[in-house]
Motif scaffolding. Structure first.
Motif, short mmCIF file in Angstrom:
data_model
loop_
_atom_site.label_atom_id
_atom_site.label_comp_id
_atom_site.label_asym_id
_atom_site.label_seq_id
_atom_site.Cartn_x
_atom_site.Cartn_y
_atom_site.Cartn_z
N HIS A 1 15.39 -21.66 -116.45
CA HIS A 1 15.89 -21.11 -115.18
C HIS A 1 15.41 -19.68 -114.98
CE1 HIS A 1 18.82 -18.80 -117.54
NE2 HIS A 1 19.17 -18.18 -116.43
N ARG A 2 15.46 -19.26 -113.73
CA ARG A 2 15.26 -17.87 -113.34
C ARG A 2 16.46 -17.48 -112.50
NH1 ARG A 2 11.79 -13.66 -112.76
NH2 ARG A 2 11.77 -12.51 -110.78
N PRO A 3 17.20 -16.43 -112.87
CA PRO A 3 18.45 -16.11 -112.18
C PRO A 3 18.27 -15.96 -110.67
CG PRO A 3 18.26 -14.83 -114.19
CD PRO A 3 16.95 -15.54 -114.02
N LEU A 4 19.25 -16.45 -109.94
CA LEU A 4 19.28 -16.33 -108.50
C LEU A 4 19.81 -14.95 -108.13
CD1 LEU A 4 18.70 -18.24 -106.08
CD2 LEU A 4 21.14 -18.73 -106.02
N THR A 5 19.23 -14.33 -107.10
CA THR A 5 19.67 -13.01 -106.65
C THR A 5 20.20 -13.10 -105.22
OG1 THR A 5 17.50 -12.44 -105.73
CG2 THR A 5 17.88 -11.93 -108.06
N ALA A 6 20.97 -12.09 -104.83
CA ALA A 6 21.48 -12.06 -103.46
C ALA A 6 20.33 -11.97 -102.47
CB ALA A 6 22.43 -10.87 -103.29
N GLY A 7 19.26 -11.29 -102.84
CA GLY A 7 18.10 -11.20 -101.96
C GLY A 7 17.44 -12.55 -101.74
N ALA A 8 17.35 -13.35 -102.80
CA ALA A 8 16.77 -14.69 -102.67
C ALA A 8 17.66 -15.57 -101.79
CB ALA A 8 16.59 -15.32 -104.05
N VAL A 9 18.97 -15.41 -101.94
CA VAL A 9 19.90 -16.17 -101.10
C VAL A 9 19.71 -15.76 -99.64
CG1 VAL A 9 22.33 -16.63 -100.60
CG2 VAL A 9 21.56 -16.42 -102.97
N ALA A 10 19.61 -14.47 -99.38
CA ALA A 10 19.44 -13.98 -98.01
C ALA A 10 18.18 -14.54 -97.38
CB ALA A 10 19.40 -12.45 -98.01
N GLU A 11 17.09 -14.61 -98.16
CA GLU A 11 15.85 -15.14 -97.61
C GLU A 11 16.00 -16.61 -97.25
OE1 GLU A 11 11.17 -14.54 -98.44
OE2 GLU A 11 12.34 -15.21 -100.18
N LEU A 12 16.64 -17.38 -98.13
CA LEU A 12 16.86 -18.81 -97.86
C LEU A 12 17.71 -18.99 -96.61
CD1 LEU A 12 16.66 -21.82 -98.81
CD2 LEU A 12 18.84 -21.40 -100.00
N VAL A 13 18.83 -18.28 -96.54
CA VAL A 13 19.75 -18.42 -95.41
C VAL A 13 19.10 -17.99 -94.11
CG1 VAL A 13 21.95 -17.61 -94.47
CG2 VAL A 13 21.78 -18.17 -96.89
N GLY A 14 18.16 -17.06 -94.19
CA GLY A 14 17.50 -16.56 -92.99
C GLY A 14 16.38 -17.43 -92.46
N LEU A 15 15.92 -18.41 -93.23
CA LEU A 15 14.78 -19.22 -92.80
C LEU A 15 15.02 -19.96 -91.48
CD1 LEU A 15 13.44 -20.76 -96.14
CD2 LEU A 15 12.40 -18.97 -94.75
N PRO A 16 16.18 -20.62 -91.27
CA PRO A 16 16.35 -21.36 -90.02
C PRO A 16 16.26 -20.48 -88.77
CG PRO A 16 18.00 -22.03 -91.62
CD PRO A 16 17.34 -20.81 -92.17
N ALA A 17 16.68 -19.22 -88.88
CA ALA A 17 16.70 -18.33 -87.72
C ALA A 17 15.47 -17.43 -87.64
CB ALA A 17 17.96 -17.47 -87.74
N ALA A 18 14.54 -17.60 -88.59
CA ALA A 18 13.33 -16.78 -88.57
C ALA A 18 12.50 -17.12 -87.34
CB ALA A 18 12.52 -17.03 -89.84
N SER A 19 11.61 -16.22 -86.97
CA SER A 19 10.73 -16.50 -85.85
C SER A 19 9.90 -17.73 -86.16
CB SER A 19 9.79 -15.31 -85.60
OG SER A 19 10.53 -14.17 -85.24
N HIS A 20 9.88 -18.66 -85.20
CA HIS A 20 9.14 -19.89 -85.43
C HIS A 20 7.66 -19.56 -85.58
CE1 HIS A 20 8.69 -24.18 -85.62
NE2 HIS A 20 7.76 -24.16 -84.67
N VAL A 21 7.06 -20.12 -86.62
CA VAL A 21 5.70 -19.73 -86.97
C VAL A 21 4.68 -20.22 -85.96
CG1 VAL A 21 3.85 -20.08 -88.66
CG2 VAL A 21 6.15 -19.48 -89.42
N SER A 22 4.79 -21.47 -85.51
CA SER A 22 3.78 -22.00 -84.61
C SER A 22 4.32 -23.16 -83.81
CB SER A 22 2.55 -22.45 -85.41
OG SER A 22 1.61 -23.07 -84.56
N ASP A 23 4.03 -23.17 -82.53
CA ASP A 23 4.33 -24.33 -81.67
C ASP A 23 3.05 -25.06 -81.30
OD1 ASP A 23 7.16 -24.12 -81.42
OD2 ASP A 23 6.86 -22.37 -80.15
#
Length: 229
Positions: free
Chosen positions: A10-32
């Protein structure tokens, strides 16, 4: 009786990694773009911008994040897709198969575990105990709680999503749109015998309202509906 575990990486999970995961759905859509080549190029550019890379050996068609976790998705483009299911794998577990007393499959599965353990920042334990696995999950739960500012809404010990081996703890959080589920999950290939230790971020629409704490069967079904892909 509690069964031991053959190996854990394992590699420990960090709050920053959690924030990045949680932020993916609301991130700017990469391409239409309707052009497949342009769409792939746009995803490649976003992967590079984030300091990620493509991952093909540990989990097919996945990403390696800048924190060296493995991110799997049921979408080729998880950036800005609120309907995508994403799974951040920060551990890999080789559980005991109580029906395989000879442990004959270990000769090749240990090699697969070595791949995970050899990744940058990863560590391994062989053999290990259920308590070791739970300690990894507890540390990860602290990271999720730190980011969300709230403890899990539900905590349940369940082996429903584990192929073999002991029951481990699942923890559930929710945002306004997504479920966050921390715990073990079937690896869905290429191995079959191993188990991911992961944090999933999946749309709440995958299942009904969150069952009550005393509805164990309902919680197991709710977890499975959100993380089974």
């Amino acid at each position: 009786m509690q069964f031991p575990v053959h190996a854990l990486a394992h590699r420990p999970l960090t709050a920053g990694a959690v924030a990045e995961l949680v932020g993916l759905p609301a991130a700017s859509h990469v391409s239409d773009s309707f052009d497949a080549v342009d769409a792939v190029d746009a995803v490649d550019a976003e992967v590079q911008r984030r300091g990620w890379d493509w991952e093909h050996s540990l989990v097919c068609e996945s990403f390696r994040t800048a924190d060296q976790h493995v991110l799997c998705s049921d979408s080729d483009n998880p950036f800005g897709d609120p309907d995508a299911r994403t799974f951040l794998v920060f551990g890999e577990l080789y559980p005991v198969d109580p029906h395989d007393e000879s442990m004959a499959n270990g000769s090749w599965l240990y090699g697969l575990m070595d791949r995970w353990q050899e990744q940058p920042g990863w560590s391994g334990r062989r053999p290990c105990t259920i308590q070791d696995c739970e300690a990894v999950l507890a540390q990860a739960a602290q990271a999720v709680t730190e980011h969300l500012g709230a403890p899990p809404e539900r905590t349940i010990s369940s082996s429903a999503t584990v192929v073999t081996g002991p029951a481990l703890t699942h923890r559930i959080w929710r945002t306004s749109t997504h479920a966050l589920i921390l715990g073990p999950a079937a690896d869905n290939g290429p191995y079959g015998y191993l188990t991911h230790v992961q944090l999933s971020c999946t749309p709440l629409t995958c299942g009904p309202d969150l069952p009550s704490t005393d509805d164990e069967d309902g919680l197991v079904g709710w977890i499975t509906a959100h993380i089974d892909w």
